[in-house]
Design a protein around this motif. Structure first.
Motif, PDB file in Angstrom:
ATOM      1  N   PHE A  37       0.819  -1.202   0.000  1.00  0.00           N
ATOM      2  CA  PHE A  37       0.000   0.000   0.000  1.00  0.00           C
ATOM      3  C   PHE A  37       0.857   1.258   0.000  1.00  0.00           C
ATOM      4  O   PHE A  37       0.524   2.235  -0.681  1.00  0.00           O
ATOM      5  N   GLU A  38       1.961   1.269   0.728  1.00  0.00           N
ATOM      6  CA  GLU A  38       2.856   2.437   0.724  1.00  0.00           C
ATOM      7  C   GLU A  38       3.326   2.740  -0.698  1.00  0.00           C
ATOM      8  O   GLU A  38       3.356   3.895  -1.119  1.00  0.00           O
ATOM      9  N   ARG A  39       3.659   1.706  -1.437  1.00  0.00           N
ATOM     10  CA  ARG A  39       4.099   1.890  -2.828  1.00  0.00           C
ATOM     11  C   ARG A  39       2.936   2.369  -3.698  1.00  0.00           C
ATOM     12  O   ARG A  39       3.070   3.298  -4.474  1.00  0.00           O
ATOM     13  N   VAL A  40       1.778   1.742  -3.553  1.00  0.00           N
ATOM     14  CA  VAL A  40       0.611   2.114  -4.359  1.00  0.00           C
ATOM     15  C   VAL A  40       0.219   3.560  -4.110  1.00  0.00           C
ATOM     16  O   VAL A  40      -0.014   4.328  -5.047  1.00  0.00           O
ATOM     17  N   LYS A  41       0.143   3.973  -2.867  1.00  0.00           N
ATOM     18  CA  LYS A  41      -0.311   5.333  -2.583  1.00  0.00           C
ATOM     19  C   LYS A  41       0.653   6.393  -3.106  1.00  0.00           C
ATOM     20  O   LYS A  41       0.248   7.525  -3.341  1.00  0.00           O
ATOM     21  N   SER A  42       1.903   6.010  -3.359  1.00  0.00           N
ATOM     22  CA  SER A  42       2.867   6.977  -3.899  1.00  0.00           C
ATOM     23  C   SER A  42       2.507   7.405  -5.323  1.00  0.00           C
ATOM     24  O   SER A  42       3.025   8.408  -5.821  1.00  0.00           O
ATOM     25  N   PHE A  43       1.615   6.676  -5.973  1.00  0.00           N
ATOM     26  CA  PHE A  43       1.208   7.015  -7.338  1.00  0.00           C
ATOM     27  C   PHE A  43      -0.004   7.941  -7.385  1.00  0.00           C
ATOM     28  O   PHE A  43      -0.474   8.288  -8.464  1.00  0.00           O
ATOM     29  N   PHE A  44      -0.518   8.323  -6.235  1.00  0.00           N
ATOM     30  CA  PHE A  44      -1.708   9.168  -6.167  1.00  0.00           C
ATOM     31  C   PHE A  44      -1.393  10.511  -5.533  1.00  0.00           C
ATOM     32  O   PHE A  44      -0.579  10.599  -4.615  1.00  0.00           O
ATOM     33  N   THR A  45      -2.069  11.524  -6.032  1.00  0.00           N
ATOM     34  CA  THR A  45      -2.030  12.834  -5.400  1.00  0.00           C
ATOM     35  C   THR A  45      -3.464  13.244  -5.080  1.00  0.00           C
ATOM     36  O   THR A  45      -4.402  12.881  -5.790  1.00  0.00           O
ATOM     37  N   SER A  46      -3.595  13.996  -4.006  1.00  0.00           N
ATOM     38  CA  SER A  46      -4.904  14.458  -3.574  1.00  0.00           C
ATOM     39  C   SER A  46      -5.155  15.850  -4.139  1.00  0.00           C
ATOM     40  O   SER A  46      -4.228  16.656  -4.268  1.00  0.00           O
ATOM     41  N   ARG A  47      -6.403  16.120  -4.452  1.00  0.00           N
ATOM     42  CA  ARG A  47      -6.764  17.430  -4.998  1.00  0.00           C
ATOM     43  C   ARG A  47      -8.157  17.810  -4.515  1.00  0.00           C
ATOM     44  O   ARG A  47      -9.077  16.993  -4.549  1.00  0.00           O
ATOM     45  N   ARG A  48      -8.315  19.045  -4.091  1.00  0.00           N
ATOM     46  CA  ARG A  48      -9.624  19.592  -3.737  1.00  0.00           C
ATOM     47  C   ARG A  48     -10.160  20.327  -4.958  1.00  0.00           C
ATOM     48  O   ARG A  48      -9.417  21.011  -5.653  1.00  0.00           O
ATOM     49  N   VAL A  49     -11.459  20.163  -5.192  1.00  0.00           N
ATOM     50  CA  VAL A  49     -12.081  20.749  -6.374  1.00  0.00           C
ATOM     51  C   VAL A  49     -13.313  21.524  -5.921  1.00  0.00           C
ATOM     52  O   VAL A  49     -14.112  21.025  -5.130  1.00  0.00           O
ATOM     53  N   LYS A  50     -13.453  22.732  -6.416  1.00  0.00           N
ATOM     54  CA  LYS A  50     -14.598  23.577  -6.067  1.00  0.00           C
ATOM     55  C   LYS A  50     -15.752  23.337  -7.035  1.00  0.00           C
ATOM     56  O   LYS A  50     -15.560  22.983  -8.197  1.00  0.00           O
ATOM     57  N   LYS A  51     -16.951  23.581  -6.527  1.00  0.00           N
ATOM     58  CA  LYS A  51     -18.144  23.503  -7.360  1.00  0.00           C
ATOM     59  C   LYS A  51     -17.958  24.380  -8.597  1.00  0.00           C
ATOM     60  O   LYS A  51     -17.420  25.485  -8.500  1.00  0.00           O
ATOM     61  N   HIS A  52     -18.368  23.900  -9.743  1.00  0.00           N
ATOM     62  CA  HIS A  52     -18.279  24.551 -11.057  1.00  0.00           C
ATOM     63  C   HIS A  52     -16.859  24.550 -11.648  1.00  0.00           C
ATOM     64  O   HIS A  52     -16.634  25.167 -12.679  1.00  0.00           O
ATOM     65  N   GLN A  53     -15.925  23.859 -11.013  1.00  0.00           N
ATOM     66  CA  GLN A  53     -14.562  23.758 -11.541  1.00  0.00           C
ATOM     67  C   GLN A  53     -14.460  22.524 -12.430  1.00  0.00           C
ATOM     68  O   GLN A  53     -15.009  21.466 -12.123  1.00  0.00           O
ATOM     69  N   TYR A  54     -13.762  22.666 -13.539  1.00  0.00           N
ATOM     70  CA  TYR A  54     -13.548  21.548 -14.457  1.00  0.00           C
ATOM     71  C   TYR A  54     -12.284  20.788 -14.072  1.00  0.00           C
ATOM     72  O   TYR A  54     -11.263  21.398 -13.747  1.00  0.00           O
ATOM     73  N   LEU A  55     -12.362  19.465 -14.146  1.00  0.00           N
ATOM     74  CA  LEU A  55     -11.159  18.640 -14.060  1.00  0.00           C
ATOM     75  C   LEU A  55     -10.654  18.326 -15.460  1.00  0.00           C
ATOM     76  O   LEU A  55      -9.463  18.150 -15.670  1.00  0.00           O
ATOM     77  N   ILE A  56     -11.576  18.220 -16.395  1.00  0.00           N
ATOM     78  CA  ILE A  56     -11.232  17.982 -17.804  1.00  0.00           C
ATOM     79  C   ILE A  56     -12.152  18.857 -18.650  1.00  0.00           C
ATOM     80  O   ILE A  56     -13.346  18.971 -18.358  1.00  0.00           O
ATOM     81  N   GLN A  57     -11.582  19.449 -19.707  1.00  0.00           N
ATOM     82  CA  GLN A  57     -12.389  20.161 -20.693  1.00  0.00           C
ATOM     83  C   GLN A  57     -12.037  19.637 -22.071  1.00  0.00           C
ATOM     84  O   GLN A  57     -10.879  19.292 -22.335  1.00  0.00           O
ATOM     85  N   GLY A  58     -13.038  19.581 -22.940  1.00  0.00           N
ATOM     86  CA  GLY A  58     -12.805  19.150 -24.307  1.00  0.00           C
ATOM     87  C   GLY A  58     -11.662  19.936 -24.931  1.00  0.00           C
ATOM     88  O   GLY A  58     -11.570  21.145 -24.767  1.00  0.00           O
ATOM     89  N   GLY A  59     -10.777  19.221 -25.613  1.00  0.00           N
ATOM     90  CA  GLY A  59      -9.628  19.844 -26.253  1.00  0.00           C
ATOM     91  C   GLY A  59      -8.367  19.801 -25.411  1.00  0.00           C
ATOM     92  O   GLY A  59      -7.269  19.986 -25.915  1.00  0.00           O
ATOM     93  N   ASP A  60      -8.525  19.546 -24.111  1.00  0.00           N
ATOM     94  CA  ASP A  60      -7.365  19.443 -23.217  1.00  0.00           C
ATOM     95  C   ASP A  60      -6.872  17.999 -23.172  1.00  0.00           C
ATOM     96  O   ASP A  60      -7.561  17.084 -23.596  1.00  0.00           O
TER      97      ASP A  60
END
Length: 187
Positions: free
Chosen positions: A19-42
């Motif tokens: 699990f220590e190795r697996v979790k090293s591949f993840f990052t945490s991110r906070r996202v606000k309402k109406h914020q895009y994580l992905i947009q077409g063309g990106d």
């Protein structure tokens, strides 16, 4: 990261070192309402595990009409998979509908986890298979189900989302007008 471990261990068990190795591949991110994580063309550089919040993934046609492909809530995985796996630009948009926290991993990170740990390869295969089955069920429902059947199925499969998503978007997802949804809801 305890939530990540609990989520993974619903399918496969990991040692503390794994699990220590697996979790090293993840990052945490906070996202606000109406914020895009992905947009077409990106680029769709990340796959997201939703820890909290609700997201909607949609396609915009040339006239700006929105077609909802899916919603995602807690413990769901989401990205524009065609772009993510195909190293292409996104055709879908991923929008936060309520303040959220997500975990992100790159395709390279995902592939490394799968190569190092057969357990993680199995985990990701199960998650993708479940997603494919859900998408197939959705397509068949849109092709052959009545509005009433689509509404009942959505409510049965995703009761937690029924409470968190505005009716306007549920109607759009089901392919019905807001008025039709109101009639279905009142039954």
């Amino acid at each position: 990261m305890d939530r990540l471990r609990k989520h993974i261990e619903e399918i496969v068990k990991l040692t503390d070192d794994e699990f220590e190795r697996v979790k090293s591949f993840f990052t945490s991110r906070r996202v606000k309402k109406h914020q895009y994580l992905i947009q077409g063309g990106d680029a769709a550089s990340y796959e997201y595990l939703i820890l909290t919040g609700v997201f909607r993934m949609f396609y915009l046609d040339e006239d700006g009409k929105e077609y909802i492909v899916q919603f995602a809530g807690e413990n769901w995985w989401m990205t524009d998979y065609q772009a993510y796996f195909g190293d292409k630009t996104a055709t879908l948009h991923m929008l936060c509908m309520a303040d959220a926290e997500v975990l992100c991993t790159t395709l390279n990170g995902r592939e490394t986890m799968a190569a190092e740990f057969h357990k993680m390869e199995h985990f990701f295969r199960v998650k993708l298979t479940n997603g494919y089955v859900a998408l197939q069920r959705r397509v068949l429902s849109l092709l052959s189900g009545t509005p009433q059947q689509r509404y009942e199925e959505f409510g049965k499969l995703y009761p937690q989302l029924m409470q968190k998503i505005p009716k306007k978007y549920i109607a759009e997802y089901l392919g019905v007008s807001r008025e039709t949804l109101s009639r279905l809801y009142s039954r």
